[in-house]
Enzyme design. Structure first.
Site, PDB file in Angstrom:
ATOM      1  N   ILE A   9       0.848  -1.210   0.000  1.00  0.00           N
ATOM      2  CA  ILE A   9       0.000   0.000   0.000  1.00  0.00           C
ATOM      3  C   ILE A   9       0.877   1.250   0.000  1.00  0.00           C
ATOM      4  O   ILE A   9       0.621   2.213  -0.740  1.00  0.00           O
ATOM      5  CB  ILE A   9      -0.983  -0.027   1.193  1.00  0.00           C
TER       6      ILE A   9
ATOM      7  N   ALA B 243       4.086   1.506   7.963  1.00  0.00           N
ATOM      8  CA  ALA B 243       5.048   0.474   8.371  1.00  0.00           C
ATOM      9  C   ALA B 243       4.524  -0.338   9.547  1.00  0.00           C
ATOM     10  O   ALA B 243       4.619   0.090  10.692  1.00  0.00           O
ATOM     11  CB  ALA B 243       6.371   1.144   8.755  1.00  0.00           C
TER      12      ALA B 243
ATOM     13  N   SER C 208       0.837  -6.893   9.308  1.00  0.00           N
ATOM     14  CA  SER C 208      -0.610  -6.758   9.066  1.00  0.00           C
ATOM     15  C   SER C 208      -1.329  -8.069   8.744  1.00  0.00           C
ATOM     16  O   SER C 208      -2.338  -8.051   8.043  1.00  0.00           O
ATOM     17  CB  SER C 208      -0.828  -5.769   7.930  1.00  0.00           C
TER      18      SER C 208
ATOM     19  N   THR D 205      -7.309  -0.064  10.464  1.00  0.00           N
ATOM     20  CA  THR D 205      -7.903  -1.257   9.859  1.00  0.00           C
ATOM     21  C   THR D 205      -9.305  -1.550  10.361  1.00  0.00           C
ATOM     22  O   THR D 205      -9.641  -1.248  11.514  1.00  0.00           O
ATOM     23  CB  THR D 205      -7.021  -2.477  10.165  1.00  0.00           C
TER      24      THR D 205
ATOM     25  N   TYR E 261      -3.581  -8.416  15.770  1.00  0.00           N
ATOM     26  CA  TYR E 261      -3.308  -7.393  14.749  1.00  0.00           C
ATOM     27  C   TYR E 261      -4.260  -6.211  14.938  1.00  0.00           C
ATOM     28  O   TYR E 261      -3.832  -5.051  15.057  1.00  0.00           O
ATOM     29  CB  TYR E 261      -3.444  -7.997  13.340  1.00  0.00           C
TER      30      TYR E 261
ATOM     31  N   PHE F 107     -10.702  -1.417   4.839  1.00  0.00           N
ATOM     32  CA  PHE F 107     -11.317  -2.732   4.708  1.00  0.00           C
ATOM     33  C   PHE F 107     -10.351  -3.551   3.837  1.00  0.00           C
ATOM     34  O   PHE F 107      -9.148  -3.417   3.986  1.00  0.00           O
ATOM     35  CB  PHE F 107     -12.770  -2.601   4.250  1.00  0.00           C
ATOM     36  N   ASN F 108     -10.800  -4.408   2.925  1.00  0.00           N
ATOM     37  CA  ASN F 108      -9.817  -5.277   2.246  1.00  0.00           C
ATOM     38  C   ASN F 108      -9.253  -4.603   1.005  1.00  0.00           C
ATOM     39  O   ASN F 108      -9.959  -4.452   0.004  1.00  0.00           O
ATOM     40  CB  ASN F 108     -10.463  -6.622   1.923  1.00  0.00           C
TER      41      ASN F 108
END
Ligand code: UFG
Length: 333
Positions: free
Chosen positions: A12, A74, A77, A117, A141, A169-170
């Site tokens: 990302i 960083a 995840s 997240t 996480y 989200f995803n």
């Protein structure tokens, strides 16, 4: 502007660096290359290899560069890995955030865009999930990201650091040009695994659980295109620049798709047979995560244009099929 991107060699983060440079910003990247790839770093970015938990190193970068804002990608995840190695997540993610904020205070840098997240909502009682849904992570996480959000909140109160926390989200897909894309080792994410199976790099994909309380029994997720996701980061930066106050936004497409639906869509997009096998549930996986992203649309003016599952899988397929070994030579994880 001069922006420090932590984790700018990761999936990302590298997309953020490309879009920042497209926009004419000056970009400094820090990455320890533990999961990131040197080849994913934009050639025009200034690159420092190092770990944000290393105070001397981090402080030296803040000293050398004149940084106006930080994008923080960083972190570790992986939900599954975090169930097995929770302390790794608290050390890398939570302690990393503490050192970063100390360096920001020391260097008088006041703006941060933080990658949070959906995993911090846990198994939500109501979907779609809005930002005021109760946070109750079901894995370390998600817990580590929730703790990071809390630390920033307190830092804001005492040190005046302004933040926007973006709860992803995803995230999936790749830059439209296919120059950069997703390459985790080992790979655990659904779409890359589906596409590696389509490429014949894997014999099949294991579907983790088909007895969830969903229409086809497989988990439902909300997939957002990585390029749309980064658009929201740039809008969040503009918002802070204009004096916007600290806030949190969900970033998703407002629609959920099951694991089986994703595999079926990938068969259509790629024209390939994608064999599946039934497997056990993966520990820590909530059954359904669907975002309400109304707040980001309304307040930031975010308008995701690429987040249909067809477009996401098509762009990911362009990346995977043009770079079947990802960034590195040799076998995929
Ligand atoms: N899945 C399979 N088989 C696989 C891989 C995944 O069935 O081989 C399933 C998972 O069980 C899950 C879905 O596909 O139901 C998506 O799994 P991913 O591993 O791709 O993504 P997650 O939902 O576990 O997690 C992702 C990010 C997290 C983030 C979360 C937020 O990895 O960082 O989305 O929703 F927190």
């Amino acid at each position: 502007m001069s922006i420090l991107v932590l984790g700018g060699a990761g999936y990302i983060g590298s997309h953020a660096v490309y879009q920042l440079i497209d926009r004419g910003e000056h970009v400094i990247v820090i990455d320890n290359l533990e999961t990131g790839h040197q080849k994913a770093v934009h050639p025009e970015a200034i690159f420092y290899q190092g770990d944000i938990r290393d105070k001397t190193f981090l402080y030296s970068v803040f000293e050398k560069e004149s940084i106006e804002a930080v994008f923080h990608f960083a972190a570790n995840s992986l939900v599954g890995e975090s169930m097995e190695k929770p302390l790794k997540y608290f050390h890398n993610n939570v302690y990393g955030m503490q050192v970063l904020l100390e360096a920001m205070v020391e260097a008088d840098v006041k703006r941060i865009i933080f990658s949070s997240t959906a995993a911090l909502y846990g198994e939500p009682a109501v979907v779609p999930i809005s930002e005021d849904t109760i946070t109750n992570p079901t894995n370390p996480y998600g817990e580590s990201k929730l703790m990071m959000e809390k630390i920033i909140k307190w830092a804001e109160k005492s040190y005046g650091i302004h933040y926007v926390s973006l709860r992803y989200f995803n995230v999936a897909g790749a830059r439209g040009t296919a120059e950069i894309g997703e390459d985790h080792r080992p790979e655990t994410h659904l779409i890359p695994i589906i596409l590696q199976t389509a490429l014949g790099k894997r014999s099949h994909i294991v579907v983790f659980g088909d007895d969830y309380d969903t229409p086809d029994g497989t988990c439902i997720r909300d997939y957002v295109h990585v390029e749309d996701l980064i658009d929201a980061h740039l809008l969040a930066l503009d918002y802070l620049e204009k004096g916007g106050t600290n806030t949190v936004y969900n970033l998703g497409s407002n629609e959920g798709f099951s694991v089986n639906e994703m595999i079926e869509t990938a068969r259509k997009v790629t024209g390939k047979d994608i064999p599946t096998q039934k497997g056990e549930r993966r520990q820590g996986d909530p059954s359904t995560l669907i975002a309400s992203s109304e707040k980001a649309r309304k307040e930031l003016g975010w308008n995701p244009t690429r987040s249909t599952v067809q477009q996401i899988i098509q762009d990911a397929w362009n990346w995977h099929s043009s770079k079947p070994n990802g960034y590195e030579k040799g076998e995929l994880g």
